[in-house]
Design an enzyme around this catalytic site. Structure first.
Site, short mmCIF file in Angstrom:
data_model
loop_
_atom_site.label_atom_id
_atom_site.label_comp_id
_atom_site.label_asym_id
_atom_site.label_seq_id
_atom_site.Cartn_x
_atom_site.Cartn_y
_atom_site.Cartn_z
N ASP A 36 0.84 -1.14 0.00
CA ASP A 36 0.11 0.08 -0.01
C ASP A 36 0.93 1.22 0.17
O ASP A 36 0.54 2.19 -0.64
CB ASP A 36 -1.02 0.04 1.34
CG ASP A 36 -0.39 0.00 2.63
OD1 ASP A 36 0.59 -0.48 2.68
OD2 ASP A 36 -1.00 0.29 3.41
N LEU A 124 -4.36 -6.49 13.39
CA LEU A 124 -5.56 -6.25 13.04
C LEU A 124 -5.97 -4.69 13.10
O LEU A 124 -7.39 -4.51 12.74
CB LEU A 124 -6.62 -7.19 13.90
CG LEU A 124 -6.44 -8.53 14.00
CD1 LEU A 124 -7.40 -9.01 15.15
CD2 LEU A 124 -6.37 -9.15 12.80
N GLU A 159 -1.62 9.76 11.28
CA GLU A 159 -0.39 8.35 11.80
C GLU A 159 0.93 8.79 11.10
O GLU A 159 1.55 8.33 11.94
CB GLU A 159 -1.04 6.97 11.47
CG GLU A 159 -0.05 5.82 12.09
CD GLU A 159 -1.07 4.52 12.48
OE1 GLU A 159 -0.48 3.64 12.64
OE2 GLU A 159 -2.20 4.58 12.25
N ASP A 171 -4.88 0.43 5.96
CA ASP A 171 -5.80 0.24 7.17
C ASP A 171 -6.81 1.15 7.32
O ASP A 171 -8.03 0.80 7.77
CB ASP A 171 -4.93 0.10 8.34
CG ASP A 171 -3.88 -0.80 8.28
OD1 ASP A 171 -3.81 -1.79 7.20
OD2 ASP A 171 -2.98 -0.97 9.32
#
Length: 202
Positions: A36, A124, A159, A171
């Site tokens: 990504d 996750l 982030e 994500d």
């Protein structure tokens, strides 16, 4: 202690106000590790574990957030100058607020609680679920209608630039745009995506 009724009751007891609830899911990635942030293709799927934010506006421009998992509360005044990272868990929250304001979305003060079933450090995407749930809550309370991809991009920026993690957009994208019963095939260069049905047995 994670049902909507319990989350609302906890918020009412803590802040003496009636909250709105917002949520974002964690994710698994089926294809495309580390592609990504190289403008490649990925195919993640949202999962049933999620982060839920209960939030209600305040009269001032303070953001007060309580983590139910950590039993810790932190706060900032949006009018007190630049929002700077501290190295603590609430950087994910206040970094999102910083990026929303920097993008021209003036925020109102609010009280928030965070409840999450996404395991931390398990791969996750607990951080993305938190960021997207917070961004959705802050934007909604301030009356801003943001496109889900715009939310994902602002959360990735938070982030990258506030928390200091040079992650790609996968994500945050799946947390903001996930489709029930499907994975998403995402082109990380164009940010176009198409849903891919998953057999219900899986």
């Amino acid at each position: 202690m994670n049902s909507p009724e319990e989350i609302v009751a906890d918020f009412r007891a803590r802040f003496r106000a009636a909250p709105r609830l917002f949520r974002a899911p964690g994710r698994v990635n089926l294809i495309g590790e580390h592609t990504d942030y190289n403008d490649g293709f990925v195919m993640p799927a949202a999962i049933e574990f999620d982060t839920r934010v209960a939030a209600a506006p305040r009269r001032d421009r303070s953001l007060v957030v309580h983590s139910r998992l950590r039993d810790e509360t932190a706060g900032i005044d949006l009018d007190a100058g630049p929002i700077r990272p501290s190295g603590a868990w609430h950087d994910y929250v206040f970094g999102v607020a910083r990026m929303l304001e920097a993008a021209g979305h003036r925020l109102v003060g609010c009280d928030m609680t965070i409840t999450s079933t996404v395991p931390i450090g398990a791969g996750l995407s607990s951080s993305a679920a938190l960021e997207v749930a917070i961004a959705t809550a802050l934007a909604a309370l301030a009356g801003h209608a943001l496109d889900p991809i715009a939310v994902a991009r602002l959360c990735q920026k938070a982030e990258n630039e506030h928390v200091g993690m040079r992650c790609g957009i996968m994500d945050q994208y799946i947390a903001a745009c996930g489709v029930a019963g499907h994975a998403l095939m995402i082109d990380c260069r164009s940010l176009a995506a198409r849903p891919v049905a998953i057999d219900p047995a899986y």
